[in-house]
Design a protein around this motif. Structure first.
Motif, PDB file in Angstrom:
ATOM      1  N   ARG A 346      20.194  37.365  37.703  1.00 34.60           N
ATOM      2  CA  ARG A 346      19.810  38.774  37.966  1.00 34.60           C
ATOM      3  C   ARG A 346      20.096  39.070  39.475  1.00 34.60           C
ATOM      4  NH1 ARG A 346      13.714  41.463  38.190  1.00 34.60           N
ATOM      5  NH2 ARG A 346      14.665  43.486  38.377  1.00 34.60           N
ATOM      6  N   SER A 347      20.053  38.186  40.424  1.00 38.93           N
ATOM      7  CA  SER A 347      20.380  38.617  41.553  1.00 38.93           C
ATOM      8  C   SER A 347      21.839  38.572  42.078  1.00 38.93           C
ATOM      9  CB  SER A 347      19.678  37.649  42.709  1.00 38.93           C
ATOM     10  OG  SER A 347      20.448  36.355  42.629  1.00 38.93           O
ATOM     11  N   GLY A 348      22.593  37.673  41.323  1.00 44.17           N
ATOM     12  CA  GLY A 348      24.004  37.736  41.381  1.00 44.17           C
ATOM     13  C   GLY A 348      24.438  37.083  42.773  1.00 44.17           C
ATOM     14  N   HIS A 349      23.359  36.079  43.135  1.00 43.61           N
ATOM     15  CA  HIS A 349      23.493  35.339  44.522  1.00 43.61           C
ATOM     16  C   HIS A 349      24.306  34.136  43.952  1.00 43.61           C
ATOM     17  CE1 HIS A 349      19.941  37.552  46.453  1.00 43.61           C
ATOM     18  NE2 HIS A 349      21.298  38.240  46.395  1.00 43.61           N
ATOM     19  N   GLY A 350      24.910  33.567  45.045  1.00 44.86           N
ATOM     20  CA  GLY A 350      25.802  32.159  44.846  1.00 44.86           C
ATOM     21  C   GLY A 350      25.214  30.912  45.082  1.00 44.86           C
ATOM     22  N   VAL A 351      25.797  30.036  45.482  1.00 42.86           N
ATOM     23  CA  VAL A 351      25.363  28.599  45.863  1.00 42.86           C
ATOM     24  C   VAL A 351      24.403  28.511  46.890  1.00 42.86           C
ATOM     25  CG1 VAL A 351      27.590  27.819  46.941  1.00 42.86           C
ATOM     26  CG2 VAL A 351      25.963  26.313  45.770  1.00 42.86           C
ATOM     27  N   ASP A 352      23.482  27.659  46.832  1.00 43.86           N
ATOM     28  CA  ASP A 352      22.664  27.354  47.799  1.00 43.86           C
ATOM     29  C   ASP A 352      23.056  25.887  48.591  1.00 43.86           C
ATOM     30  OD1 ASP A 352      21.134  29.592  47.495  1.00 43.86           O
ATOM     31  OD2 ASP A 352      19.715  28.403  46.315  1.00 43.86           O
ATOM     32  N   LEU A 353      23.693  25.850  49.629  1.00 42.31           N
ATOM     33  CA  LEU A 353      24.448  24.815  50.310  1.00 42.31           C
ATOM     34  C   LEU A 353      23.300  23.727  50.683  1.00 42.31           C
ATOM     35  CD1 LEU A 353      27.151  26.317  52.533  1.00 42.31           C
ATOM     36  CD2 LEU A 353      27.319  25.050  50.394  1.00 42.31           C
ATOM     37  N   GLY A 354      22.030  24.216  50.827  1.00 46.11           N
ATOM     38  CA  GLY A 354      20.931  23.254  51.083  1.00 46.11           C
ATOM     39  C   GLY A 354      20.509  22.479  50.199  1.00 46.11           C
TER      40      GLY A 354
END
Length: 507
Positions: A346-354
């Motif tokens: 839904r957010s369209g956000h990408g990868v979390d490098l953490g």
């Protein structure tokens, strides 16, 4: 019943400077930096101070009320010009410490000002995408496939640790992340006798123990002996241990030698082992057309560690870990944290490098590297890296011209190892021991002198001086200055230290 009025606390603006004051403060800092750049070539590389003197010079109680800006910049000026040493000095040729790119410094200021946390995409949209673009570019330079990924870390130690943990988790035949190393047979890593100590440290931190790192003998060329590697793997399998990774070094710390990467890669394929390349020092040399062939086989690696803050000259700190398959990073480090929830579809956000490495909180280390590359371009890096290697070869040739200096080994990448050998020293019983004492003292005296700065290596029991050129300010005159200084101080020390038994007989 009426509730009492809720009174909000008064604002406390002490720590929040208005943009005008911030600009004035930054302007003073930039002026100090400009003065430093102007004065750098004329400053000593380092001072002769000791621990107590430096501690007294820079240590002070934290005040109850803040210093005035004049007081604060007086302190910073003293720290910069009285108590610092300068890896960016043209005559600094010790260890493997880059000089710090000029555009990288203000990029670091911007990264600190933005203060994004690259542990999560929504906390660092631009920062995460810059780091991913940088990683993709690096992977292409090493010839890794489109599936490759990675991340920026603090340096080679962390990059090697991440790579070997990923290797451990991918190669273990049981759920090692849940059950631990004790749930299966001993796991073994293989590396040459010249491998950096960070491989031992990684084995220790993973719970394998330092003895899990099998040190493979080297040949006269200081490279890992491939046949000895095969034999060690076979012996461990027969003893019930589980070989899982081989570390090839692309630029050893002592001599700059590159292990036979093609041969090691083939052995890893034959034995179904993870092939890791520790290229912390040498890796960026793949950018130089005349050096790239030396790294043939690195494209076969499952993981590569290298440090932009070394031979890409960028400011500390910033190492890099690349893996052939980016999914292996998530498999090794992803963790469930109930307080971190996001509907990415839904957010369209990408990868979390953490979730791809050991840090949840991550600074924007990529920006200073990215900006340096954008400002200079690949070709400028290729030319300068090639030039550093040419300067090291020039140094080797100049050493061989001088009767009082001895080239210890052929020049490797941008490292030249040599020692001071008095021309009239009789070679025989006791002479090698004396040369070790003499050159050990000589290295210390060079560093304390301040006119140039080198380090050391110990090669087959010989203590030698070591110059490593990863500095875009170093030129041939600086190389000659270091050799002149070694000859000058070496002669003085020899006159003082040589035992009577090793002095020429008088008529």
């Amino acid at each position: 019943m009426t509730s009492p009025a809720i009174t909000p606390p008064d604002p406390v603006p002490d720590l929040d400077w208005d943009p005008g004051r911030a600009r004035r403060f930054a302007d003073q800092a930039v002026e100090l930096w400009e003065e430093f750049l102007k004065r750098l070539p004329s400053l000593p590389v380092a001072g002769p101070w000791n621990t107590e003197q430096v501690a007294a010079g820079v240590g002070r109680p934290v005040p109850e009320e803040g210093l005035t800006e004049d007081e604060l910049f007086g302190y910073l000026r003293s720290l910069a010009f009285e108590w610092s040493m300068y890896p960016g000095h043209p005559r600094f040729m010790a260890y493997i410490t880059g000089s710090g790119t000029v555009p990288g410094a203000p990029a670091d200021l911007l990264a600190a000002g933005l203060n994004m946390n690259l542990g999560g995409w929504r906390l660092s949209p631009s920062g995460t995408e810059v780091e991913l673009a940088l990683i993709r570019w690096f992977a292409d330079q090493f010839g890794l496939p489109a599936s490759a990924g990675g991340l920026l870390v603090s340096g080679g130690a962390m990059a090697n640790f991440v790579a070997l943990k990923v290797a451990r988790d991918a190669q273990a035949s049981w759920d090692i992340r849940s059950r631990g190393v004790a749930a299966g047979p001993p796991l073994m890593i293989y590396a040459s006798e010249e491998v950096h100590v960070t491989t031992d440290r990684a084995a220790d931190m993973m719970g394998l123990g330092i003895e899990a790192v099998r040190k493979i003998p080297i040949g006269h060329d200081y490279r890992m002996r491939s046949e000895a590697l095969r034999e060690a793997i076979q012996a461990d399998r027969e003893a019930g241990a589980v070989p899982f990774a081989v570390v090839g070094t692309a630029g050893t710390v002592a001599t700059g030698v590159i292990d036979p990467l093609q041969e090691i890669g083939r052995i890893c394929e034959d034995e179904a082992l993870w092939f890791h390349v520790d290229a912390a020092y040498g890796g960026p040399a793949v950018l130089a057309e005349d050096l790239r062939h030396l790294f043939a086989g690195i494209e076969r690696a499952d993981s590569i560690a290298f440090d932009p803050h070394k031979w890409m000259y960028t400011p500390h700190s910033g190492g890099c870990i690349l893996v052939r398959d980016s999914a292996t990073l998530s498999a090794s480090f992803a963790a469930l944290a109930a307080y971190i929830h996001e509907d990415k579809e839904r957010s369209g956000h990408g990868v979390d490098l953490g979730m791809m490495g050991p840090q949840f909180s991550r600074g924007f280390q990529a920006l200073k590297v990215w900006v340096s590359l954008l400002a200079h371009g690949r070709r400028a890096y290729a030319r300068r890296i090639s030039h550093d290697a040419a300067l090291a070869r020039y140094m080797g040739a100049r050493v061989e011209e001088r009767p009082e200096l001895e080239l210890a080994v052929p020049v490797g990448l941008s490292i030249c190892c040599f020692r001071y050998v008095p021309p009239d020293l009789p070679m025989g019983a006791g002479s090698e021991d004396y040369l070790n004492v003499l050159n050990e003292r000589l290295m210390t005296d060079i560093q304390l002198d301040g006119r140039a700065f080198c380090s050391n290596a110990v090669l087959e029991g010989r203590f030698v001086l070591r110059a490593c050129i990863v500095n875009f300010r170093t030129e041939a005159a600086d190389v000659d200055a270091l050799l002149d200084l070694a000859s000058e101080l070496g002669a003085e020390l020899d006159a003082e230290l040589r035992p009577e038994a090793l002095r020429p007989a008088t008529a």
